[in-house]
Design an enzyme around this catalytic site. Structure first.
Site, PDB file in Angstrom:
ATOM      1  N   THR A  17      36.848  43.940  42.034  1.00 28.50           N
ATOM      2  CA  THR A  17      35.604  44.388  41.396  1.00 28.50           C
ATOM      3  C   THR A  17      35.819  44.771  39.935  1.00 28.50           C
ATOM      4  OG1 THR A  17      34.659  45.080  43.490  1.00 28.50           O
ATOM      5  CG2 THR A  17      33.760  46.139  41.545  1.00 28.50           C
ATOM      6  N   SER A  64      40.349  40.830  46.833  1.00 30.77           N
ATOM      7  CA  SER A  64      41.555  41.241  47.552  1.00 30.77           C
ATOM      8  C   SER A  64      41.544  40.793  49.005  1.00 30.77           C
ATOM      9  CB  SER A  64      41.753  42.746  47.440  1.00 30.77           C
ATOM     10  OG  SER A  64      40.733  43.452  48.090  1.00 30.77           O
ATOM     11  N   THR A  97      39.651  46.732  45.597  1.00 32.14           N
ATOM     12  CA  THR A  97      39.914  47.966  46.350  1.00 32.14           C
ATOM     13  C   THR A  97      39.958  47.748  47.866  1.00 32.14           C
ATOM     14  OG1 THR A  97      37.575  48.546  46.467  1.00 32.14           O
ATOM     15  CG2 THR A  97      38.824  49.405  44.579  1.00 32.14           C
ATOM     16  N   ASP A  98      39.361  46.622  48.328  1.00 36.38           N
ATOM     17  CA  ASP A  98      39.220  46.466  49.783  1.00 36.38           C
ATOM     18  C   ASP A  98      40.565  46.460  50.514  1.00 36.38           C
ATOM     19  OD1 ASP A  98      36.541  46.445  49.453  1.00 36.38           O
ATOM     20  OD2 ASP A  98      36.232  44.321  49.885  1.00 36.38           O
TER      21      ASP A  98
HETATM   22  N1  ASP Z   1      35.540  42.842  47.031  1.00 32.00           N
HETATM   23  C1  ASP Z   1      36.334  43.621  46.148  1.00 32.00           C
HETATM   24  C2  ASP Z   1      37.812  43.350  46.423  1.00 32.00           C
HETATM   25  O1  ASP Z   1      38.301  42.430  45.881  1.00 32.00           O
HETATM   26  C3  ASP Z   1      36.014  45.015  46.290  1.00 32.00           C
HETATM   27  C4  ASP Z   1      36.596  45.886  45.226  1.00 32.00           C
HETATM   28  O2  ASP Z   1      37.407  45.485  44.416  1.00 32.00           O
HETATM   29  O3  ASP Z   1      36.199  47.052  45.222  1.00 32.00           O
HETATM   30  O4  ASP Z   1      38.465  44.035  47.143  1.00 32.00           O
END
Ligand code: ASP
Length: 336
Positions: A17, A64, A97-98
């Site tokens: 993100t 991620s 973050t995931d």
């Molecule tokens: N979908 C995103 C990821 O790549 C979510 C994030 O980065 O917060 O994990």
């Protein structure tokens, strides 16, 4: 600060993100995922050049959830290569973050240097009002440039906090204070470029990890089974048939394995099946971990202690890549 005294910090960008473009200034969902290059990301933070000598590279650009074992070993090898050089004093990794806590824990086991490795990301995409990405990145660079981060293992820096890769958990699916360390707490804070640590991780990591520098072509198969009231043994049997070497039970309460699966495991064990997977008892409960109970006299049933199911799965795969001895696997779960 003159350039001579500045720390040399390398940004290794992977997507997420923090590298995503919002649809509008007020929309935090449905954004264009992982599209902003590392050059564009740091161009928005010229202040970094006041505090460090910054360089950057794009190792991959993906959400991620799309990161594979191959990506992780590639990332780990690159981090070790960079840290081995005098030209790098510390690394910041931007990441979705995931699955950030998984990559962080993976690197905590495989990085072979005491130099700082700091992972950060964002809960809100770029250019939305109140995005958290740029401040998180700035704080992470401060953290990587701090002498205090030396020997701390891989850390996550989000929302002004510094958390150990081992303990950090994504605790909210949308709030900017998404990362917490519910059982042991955070290691420190970053505020106005001041990095303060209060605690130091004592479990094995990075330079004291027996997996530091490890590169495995193919990791053993491990499946996680989520325990539900009334669940039958279908998924357990499917995992065994798929050749899994280990099962992590996301158990109820203190690692309870629900009846039908416990019975299926016991039946297979009594039948003396050599290929019976190791069973790691973890818990679906957010904090507290599991005690060393309910082993039913079976050395292959091992507690994860306070590692959550997805971190237990990572450690189990590393353990199984090294040994099939349940006593050794138990020792590994006690030390990391
Ligand atoms: N979908 C995103 C990821 O790549 C979510 C994030 O980065 O917060 O994990």
């Amino acid at each position: 600060m003159d350039n001579q005294n500045k720390k040399k910090i390398r940004l290794v960008a992977t997507g997420g993100t923090i590298a995503s473009q919002a649809r509008s200034r007020v929309s935090t969902e449905g954004y264009q995922a992982s599209v902003i290059s590392v050059e564009d990301l740091i161009a928005e933070l010229p202040e970094l050049n006041d505090i460090v000598e910054m360089s950057a590279e794009q190792i991959f650009l993906k959400p991620s959830s799309a990161i594979t074992d191959e990506d992780l070993f590639h990332l780990s090898a690159r981090v070790n290569e960079l840290l081995a050089s005098d030209e790098c004093d510390g690394i910041v990794i931007t990441h979705g973050t995931d699955t950030m806590e998984e990559t962080a824990f993976f690197l905590n086991l495989t990085v072979n240097s005491p130099k700082p490795v700091v992972i950060t990301g964002a809960m809100r995409p770029a250019h939305v009002i109140s995005t958290d990405g740029l401040l998180n990145l700035y704080n992470a660079v401060c953290c990587a440039a701090s002498d205090a981060s030396h020997g701390m293992g891989v850390v996550i820096s989000m929302n002004d906090l510094i958390l150990s890769a081992r303990d950090a958990v994504k605790f909210s699916s949308f709030k900017t204070d998404a990362f917490q360390a519910p059982l042991y707490g955070v290691l420190g804070t970053v505020r106005n470029a001041n990095v303060t640590y209060c605690y130091k991780p004592l479990m094995r990591h990075t330079t004291t990890s027996e997996f530091a520098g490890a590169q495995y072509g193919k990791m053993p198969r491990v499946d996680v089974l989520y325990m539900l009231q009334g669940i039958d043994d279908m998924l357990f049997k499917a995992a065994c048939e798929a050749g899994c070497k280990g099962i992590v039970s996301a158990g109820s309460g203190n690692g309870g394995v629900i009846g039908a699966i416990g019975k299926a495991y016991r039946d297979e064990s009594e039948a003396g099946k050599d290929e019976l997977p190791v069973l790691i008892r973890s818990t679906r409960v957010a904090t507290g971990g599991v005690s060393d109970a309910y082993r039913m006299g079976n050395p292959k049933i091992i507690p994860s202690h306070d590692l959550n199911p997805h971190k237990a799965a990572i450690l189990l795969r590393f353990a199984l890549a090294k040994t099939n001895d349940p006593a050794e696997i138990k020792r590994i779960f006690e030390q990391y």
